[in-house]
Motif scaffolding. Structure first.
Motif, PDB file in Angstrom:
ATOM      1  N   SER A 147      14.146   9.841  -7.223  1.00  0.00           N
ATOM      2  CA  SER A 147      14.330   9.289  -8.563  1.00  0.00           C
ATOM      3  C   SER A 147      13.456   8.044  -8.791  1.00  0.00           C
ATOM      4  CB  SER A 147      15.803   8.958  -8.805  1.00  0.00           C
ATOM      5  OG  SER A 147      16.195   7.850  -8.031  1.00  0.00           O
ATOM      6  N   CYS A 148      12.657   7.696  -7.807  1.00  0.00           N
ATOM      7  CA  CYS A 148      11.775   6.527  -7.884  1.00  0.00           C
ATOM      8  C   CYS A 148      10.382   6.923  -8.340  1.00  0.00           C
ATOM      9  CB  CYS A 148      11.658   5.870  -6.501  1.00  0.00           C
ATOM     10  SG  CYS A 148      13.179   5.122  -5.907  1.00  0.00           S
ATOM     11  N   ASP A 149       9.604   5.901  -8.673  1.00  0.00           N
ATOM     12  CA  ASP A 149       8.175   6.044  -8.924  1.00  0.00           C
ATOM     13  C   ASP A 149       7.436   5.389  -7.769  1.00  0.00           C
ATOM     14  OD1 ASP A 149       8.445   7.244 -11.475  1.00  0.00           O
ATOM     15  OD2 ASP A 149       8.778   5.268 -12.365  1.00  0.00           O
ATOM     16  N   VAL A 150       6.237   5.884  -7.484  1.00  0.00           N
ATOM     17  CA  VAL A 150       5.428   5.350  -6.402  1.00  0.00           C
ATOM     18  C   VAL A 150       4.039   5.025  -6.949  1.00  0.00           C
ATOM     19  CG1 VAL A 150       4.507   5.786  -4.095  1.00  0.00           C
ATOM     20  CG2 VAL A 150       6.659   6.850  -4.778  1.00  0.00           C
ATOM     21  N   SER A 151       3.513   3.900  -6.514  1.00  0.00           N
ATOM     22  CA  SER A 151       2.130   3.542  -6.837  1.00  0.00           C
ATOM     23  C   SER A 151       1.494   2.980  -5.576  1.00  0.00           C
ATOM     24  CB  SER A 151       2.083   2.525  -7.985  1.00  0.00           C
ATOM     25  OG  SER A 151       2.881   1.400  -7.701  1.00  0.00           O
ATOM     26  N   TRP A 152       0.178   2.939  -5.556  1.00  0.00           N
ATOM     27  CA  TRP A 152      -0.500   2.451  -4.358  1.00  0.00           C
ATOM     28  C   TRP A 152      -1.862   1.889  -4.689  1.00  0.00           C
ATOM     29  CZ3 TRP A 152       0.802   7.620  -5.060  1.00  0.00           C
ATOM     30  CH2 TRP A 152      -0.239   8.476  -5.375  1.00  0.00           C
ATOM     31  N   LEU A 153      -2.297   1.011  -3.797  1.00  0.00           N
ATOM     32  CA  LEU A 153      -3.648   0.462  -3.812  1.00  0.00           C
ATOM     33  C   LEU A 153      -4.310   0.841  -2.505  1.00  0.00           C
ATOM     34  CD1 LEU A 153      -3.025  -3.212  -5.030  1.00  0.00           C
ATOM     35  CD2 LEU A 153      -4.169  -1.386  -6.304  1.00  0.00           C
ATOM     36  N   LEU A 154      -5.530   1.318  -2.580  1.00  0.00           N
ATOM     37  CA  LEU A 154      -6.275   1.611  -1.365  1.00  0.00           C
ATOM     38  C   LEU A 154      -6.824   0.317  -0.772  1.00  0.00           C
ATOM     39  CD1 LEU A 154      -8.293   4.772  -2.461  1.00  0.00           C
ATOM     40  CD2 LEU A 154      -6.131   4.662  -1.223  1.00  0.00           C
ATOM     41  N   ALA A 155      -6.965   0.308   0.532  1.00  0.00           N
ATOM     42  CA  ALA A 155      -7.541  -0.837   1.234  1.00  0.00           C
ATOM     43  C   ALA A 155      -8.757  -0.351   2.013  1.00  0.00           C
ATOM     44  CB  ALA A 155      -6.511  -1.456   2.173  1.00  0.00           C
ATOM     45  N   ARG A 156      -9.689  -1.262   2.255  1.00  0.00           N
ATOM     46  CA  ARG A 156     -10.879  -0.883   3.023  1.00  0.00           C
ATOM     47  C   ARG A 156     -10.518  -0.508   4.451  1.00  0.00           C
ATOM     48  NH1 ARG A 156     -15.339  -5.244   3.124  1.00  0.00           N
ATOM     49  NH2 ARG A 156     -13.565  -6.203   4.120  1.00  0.00           N
ATOM     50  N   THR A 157      -9.587  -1.279   5.031  1.00  0.00           N
ATOM     51  CA  THR A 157      -9.232  -1.074   6.430  1.00  0.00           C
ATOM     52  C   THR A 157      -7.716  -1.177   6.599  1.00  0.00           C
ATOM     53  OG1 THR A 157      -9.322  -3.416   7.024  1.00  0.00           O
ATOM     54  CG2 THR A 157     -11.408  -2.168   7.175  1.00  0.00           C
ATOM     55  N   GLU A 158      -7.243  -0.728   7.747  1.00  0.00           N
ATOM     56  CA  GLU A 158      -5.823  -0.884   8.087  1.00  0.00           C
ATOM     57  C   GLU A 158      -5.452  -2.360   8.135  1.00  0.00           C
ATOM     58  OE1 GLU A 158      -5.170   1.211  11.769  1.00  0.00           O
ATOM     59  OE2 GLU A 158      -6.216   2.978  11.002  1.00  0.00           O
ATOM     60  N   HIS A 159      -6.359  -3.171   8.650  1.00  0.00           N
ATOM     61  CA  HIS A 159      -6.135  -4.614   8.736  1.00  0.00           C
ATOM     62  C   HIS A 159      -5.941  -5.215   7.346  1.00  0.00           C
ATOM     63  CE1 HIS A 159      -6.589  -8.812   9.605  1.00  0.00           C
ATOM     64  NE2 HIS A 159      -7.757  -8.855   8.990  1.00  0.00           N
ATOM     65  N   ASP A 160      -6.781  -4.826   6.386  1.00  0.00           N
ATOM     66  CA  ASP A 160      -6.654  -5.331   5.025  1.00  0.00           C
ATOM     67  C   ASP A 160      -5.317  -4.909   4.414  1.00  0.00           C
ATOM     68  OD1 ASP A 160      -9.174  -6.427   5.259  1.00  0.00           O
ATOM     69  OD2 ASP A 160     -10.169  -4.892   4.034  1.00  0.00           O
ATOM     70  N   ALA A 161      -4.900  -3.685   4.667  1.00  0.00           N
ATOM     71  CA  ALA A 161      -3.614  -3.207   4.152  1.00  0.00           C
ATOM     72  C   ALA A 161      -2.462  -4.024   4.745  1.00  0.00           C
ATOM     73  CB  ALA A 161      -3.434  -1.719   4.462  1.00  0.00           C
ATOM     74  N   ALA A 162      -2.516  -4.286   6.037  1.00  0.00           N
ATOM     75  CA  ALA A 162      -1.454  -5.063   6.697  1.00  0.00           C
ATOM     76  C   ALA A 162      -1.403  -6.486   6.150  1.00  0.00           C
ATOM     77  CB  ALA A 162      -1.677  -5.078   8.207  1.00  0.00           C
ATOM     78  N   ALA A 163      -2.557  -7.092   5.938  1.00  0.00           N
ATOM     79  CA  ALA A 163      -2.598  -8.458   5.418  1.00  0.00           C
ATOM     80  C   ALA A 163      -2.030  -8.517   4.002  1.00  0.00           C
ATOM     81  CB  ALA A 163      -4.023  -8.989   5.453  1.00  0.00           C
ATOM     82  N   LEU A 164      -2.418  -7.577   3.167  1.00  0.00           N
ATOM     83  CA  LEU A 164      -1.924  -7.538   1.792  1.00  0.00           C
ATOM     84  C   LEU A 164      -0.415  -7.308   1.768  1.00  0.00           C
ATOM     85  CD1 LEU A 164      -2.272  -7.496  -1.250  1.00  0.00           C
ATOM     86  CD2 LEU A 164      -3.010  -5.098  -1.066  1.00  0.00           C
TER      87      LEU A 164
END
Length: 179
Positions: A147-164
């Motif tokens: 029943s939820c909505d999902v959105s996402w942002l791509l990151a250049r690297t796994e490290h960038d995703a973890a930091a964000l």
């Protein structure tokens, strides 16, 4: 070598075990001392950017709709942000969250929804050898997520995703994130 943390340290950071605590602390260290890409944008701008991307109904998502790249994702319900997470592969991670099995060990989001719906603490359902939920509870958790909505942002690297993800979680504390 894994460090040994006491339960209060694990609770403060939302870690299930020493391994997860090490990963959280590593991500926090990288988020505060890494490349300019990780630190140039303030967390409120990151949050605005994540809220601005199109949301997709979780009930309509298929694996083919999801990118197989690193990124940060947001679960919203009734328009309100509920949970933010990171993924080395958005396709794999979001598919895991949408699972319907009785073992919740692979998804912190499913464990936190279980705590919300059934008051079963995540540390009880987080270990594969510990308590598993009933089929009815697993269905209710999955229906809540669908029943939820999902959105996402791509990151250049796994490290960038973890930091964000670390910046977003600590700055805004969505209700289903354990910070």
């Amino acid at each position: 070598m894994t460090n040994s943390y006491d339960q209060s340290d694990l609770n403060i950071y939302g870690a299930e075990d020493d391994f997860e605590m090490d990963a959280i602390l590593d991500a926090m260290e990288k988020a505060t001392s890494s490349t300019p890409l990780d630190s140039t944008e303030p967390a409120d701008k990151d949050w605005s950017q994540l809220l601005a991307v199109p949301r997709r109904a979780a009930s309509g998502l298929t694996r083919a709709d999801l990118p197989n790249e690193p990124g940060v994702y947001l679960w919203s319900r009734g328009g309100a942000p509920q949970y933010v997470g990171k993924a080395t592969s958005l396709q794999t991670r979001l598919s895991t969250h949408l699972g319907g099995g009785v073992n919740l060990a692979g998804s912190s989001l499913r464990r936190n929804v279980c705590a919300l719906l059934f008051q079963i603490p995540p540390n009880v359902t987080g270990n594969p050898t510990r308590q598993k939920v009933t089929t009815e509870q697993a269905t209710a958790i999955r229906n809540w997520l669908l029943s939820c909505d999902v959105s996402w942002l791509l990151a250049r690297t796994e490290h960038d995703a973890a930091a964000l993800e670390t910046r977003l979680r600590h700055a805004f504390r969505p209700p289903l994130n354990r910070v």
